[in-house]
Design an enzyme around this catalytic site. Structure first.
Site, mmCIF file in Angstrom:
data_model
loop_
_atom_site.group_PDB
_atom_site.id
_atom_site.type_symbol
_atom_site.label_atom_id
_atom_site.label_comp_id
_atom_site.label_asym_id
_atom_site.label_seq_id
_atom_site.Cartn_x
_atom_site.Cartn_y
_atom_site.Cartn_z
ATOM 1 C CG ASP A 340 -2.060 -0.935 1.145
ATOM 2 O OD1 ASP A 340 -2.071 -1.738 0.191
ATOM 3 O OD2 ASP A 340 -2.935 -0.888 2.026
ATOM 4 C CG HIS A 484 2.186 -0.057 4.469
ATOM 5 N ND1 HIS A 484 1.815 -0.972 5.434
ATOM 6 C CD2 HIS A 484 1.090 0.705 4.234
ATOM 7 C CE1 HIS A 484 0.550 -0.757 5.769
ATOM 8 N NE2 HIS A 484 0.079 0.254 5.052
HETATM 9 NI NI NI Z 1 -2.651 3.071 3.337
#
Ligand code: NI
Length: 530
Positions: A340, A484
């Site tokens: 992400d 991430h």
């Molecule tokens: Ni996010």
């Protein structure tokens, strides 16, 4: 016992009938045979002649599964891309496991991960394994499940041919225990990758092949066993005929166009009586030169052999981006690793790690980040990864007006489409925050909300080992894992995460692939593929 006596008497007679060596007698210089005799010796660290290391063939997609409950293990390798050849391999794997399960009364096979430390990251054909004695295959933890307390089934493979447009893979299915082998079958599959035609090795052997090959094989074996004289070669006995037929079914065309005939146990025949070195030749690999092998095969086999004999380099399907490669998530456990908030400066390192691990992933990107790193986004897309969106400003959507929600999503969708040329089909809400109102808007926008069932909690900055364990240990069949790619700390651990998941037997696929190629209903929420 009676039979043993008869054999002994016959042997004695044959020995007596052999020419006696008189003092001063010099053996005639015997011409070397064009037919070579080697060994398929399993203890050899040297690759048996005619076996190709899979890593030397560009783009192959190695596979492996292991199941303690189904008491099954399989190693095979696909060609790059979807192909009928890969379907045939799947079919062999599925049938081998199903037949074993039915015979042993085991639960129906379901792909499931193994515990950490299973060592399943090492995949595909273990070179030379298909030539080992069945009992040794069953006793090897790299090839067959161990300690299951019963009969197991193991499918092993060897890459045996890669020349021109032709590719050949030898698949052997062995079942039982090291002490008592139950089943042992070999299939050699060839494909002409330019036409998609697939041929089972057994189908290209002509009817008269046994008689064609008998003389040269007997002559070469006698010579290799140290015979100093020629004998009349008689037609093969029924048992010898059966042994040659079996060898022909298990034979393959080497990359140089020679034909490889494996004989596990000594052939029977009067021609071999009294040859002291004969039994020691086995398990033997008899290699027929191309011009001799040619007479054994149908036109497909002849073309295959001629292509190889002409020294044509392999020109099969090219190496494809990992995601374009075929993984059958009905056969092996699969997960989708998702990243992400990118793309960012660390994303190329993630892409490198994914390529290194033959793995695919999904990126949920922010609009401004995509516009800042268009080349990285293009690369991720071109390498076959799924691109989803994650809003423009990373706002918690539940606190926004309807108009603002639509703007956050649509603006990002447009930004990504402008870079990759494709409008994303997946959306992940920041913080996983959803409400009925938000999903209603997503339904109007034609997007599903993709959440996760495994949270690495990497945003909290846990110690490296904890981060890796968070991502790897809880993963199950069909899991969606949250990471991430904007966090340098995470990116450093990505190789270890990929390795840890592969070690447990997982294939790492895109969200698209995990969900079976069809995006979920707009407005629906997905946490895993279970
Ligand atoms: Ni996010």
């Amino acid at each position: 016992m009676v039979l043993g006596l008869v054999v002994a008497v016959v042997l004695a007679t044959k020995v007596a009938a052999a020419p006696s060596l008189e003092p001063g007698w010099i053996p005639v210089q015997r011409a070397a045979s064009a037919v070579q005799v080697g060994r398929t010796d399993p203890s050899d660290t040297v690759l048996p002649s005619g076996i190709i290391d899979q890593s030397s063939v560009a783009g192959l997609v190695p596979q492996r599964l292991e199941s303690a409950t189904a008491r099954a293990a399989a190693r095979w390798t696909y060609l790059p891309g979807e192909s009928a050849f890969n379907d045939r391999l799947d079919d062999l794997v599925v049938k081998a496991i199903a037949a074993h399960g039915a015979a042993q009364g085991l639960p129906v096979y379901q792909p499931a991960p193994s515990p950490s430390g299973a060592g399943l990251g090492d995949r595909g054909c273990l070179a030379g394994s298909s030539l080992r004695p069945a009992a040794k295959i069953l006793a090897d933890p790299a090839l067959a499940p161990q300690g299951t307390g019963g009969a197991v089934v193991a499918l092993v493979c060897d890459v045996v041919h890669a020349s021109g447009h032709y590719f050949g893979e030898r698949v052997r299915v062995v079942s039982g225990t090291p002490e008592a082998v139950i089943g042992d079958t070999t299939t050699v599959l060839y494909t002409d990758t330019s036409t998609g035609e697939i041929v089972d090795g057994a189908d290209i052997v002509l009817a008269g092949a046994v008689d064609e090959v008998w003389g040269p094989v007997v002559g070469a074996l006698r010579l290799a066993a140290g015979a100093l004289w020629d004998v009349e070669i008689l037609p093969p006995s029924d048992s010898a005929r059966g042994a040659v037929e079996t060898a022909l079914l298990r034979a393959w065309v080497g990359a140089d166009g020679s034909v490889k005939l494996p004989f596990d146990v000594p052939l029977e025949g009067r021609e071999f009586d009294s040859l002291a070195g004969f039994d020691a030749l086995f398990p033997a690999l008899v290699t027929l030169p191309a011009e001799q092998g040619r007479r054994l095969f149908s036109p497909f086999g002849q073309t295959l052999l001629d292509t190889a004999a002409a020294g044509q380099p392999y020109a099969g399907p090219p190496d494809l981006p990992a995601a374009a490669d075929r993984t059958n998530c009905g056969l092996v456990p699969c997960v989708a690793v998702t990243f992400d908030d990118g793309p960012g400066p660390n994303t190329p390192a993630v892409l490198d790690a994914l390529a290194q691990a033959d793995s695919s992933a999904t990126f949920f990107v922010l609009g401004p980040a995509a516009e800042r790193s268009p080349e990285t986004l293009k690369r991720a897309y071109a390498e076959g990864h799924t691109i989803g969106t994650h809003t423009w400003s990373h706002a918690e959507l539940t606190g926004l007006t309807d108009e603002k929600i639509v703007e956050e999503v649509e603006r990002t969708q447009r930004a990504v489409a402008a870079i990759t040329g494709q409008t994303p089909a997946y959306f992940r809400p920041p913080y996983g925050a959803l409400s009925e109102r938000v999903t209603g808007k997503l339904a109007e926008l034609g997007l599903p909300a993709v959440l996760w069932d495994v949270d690495s909690a990497d945003w909290q900055g846990p110690p490296a080992a904890v981060l890796v364990d968070n991502a790897v240990s809880p993963a199950n069949q069909g899991s969606i894992i949250l990471l991430h790619d904007i966090k340098a700390h995470t990116v450093e651990q990505v190789p270890a995460v990929l390795e840890g998941l592969r070690d447990r037997g997982f294939s790492l696929v895109t969200l698209d692939h995990l969900l079976g190629g069809t995006a979920p209903r707009p407005g629906s929420t997905v946490k895993s593929a279970r």
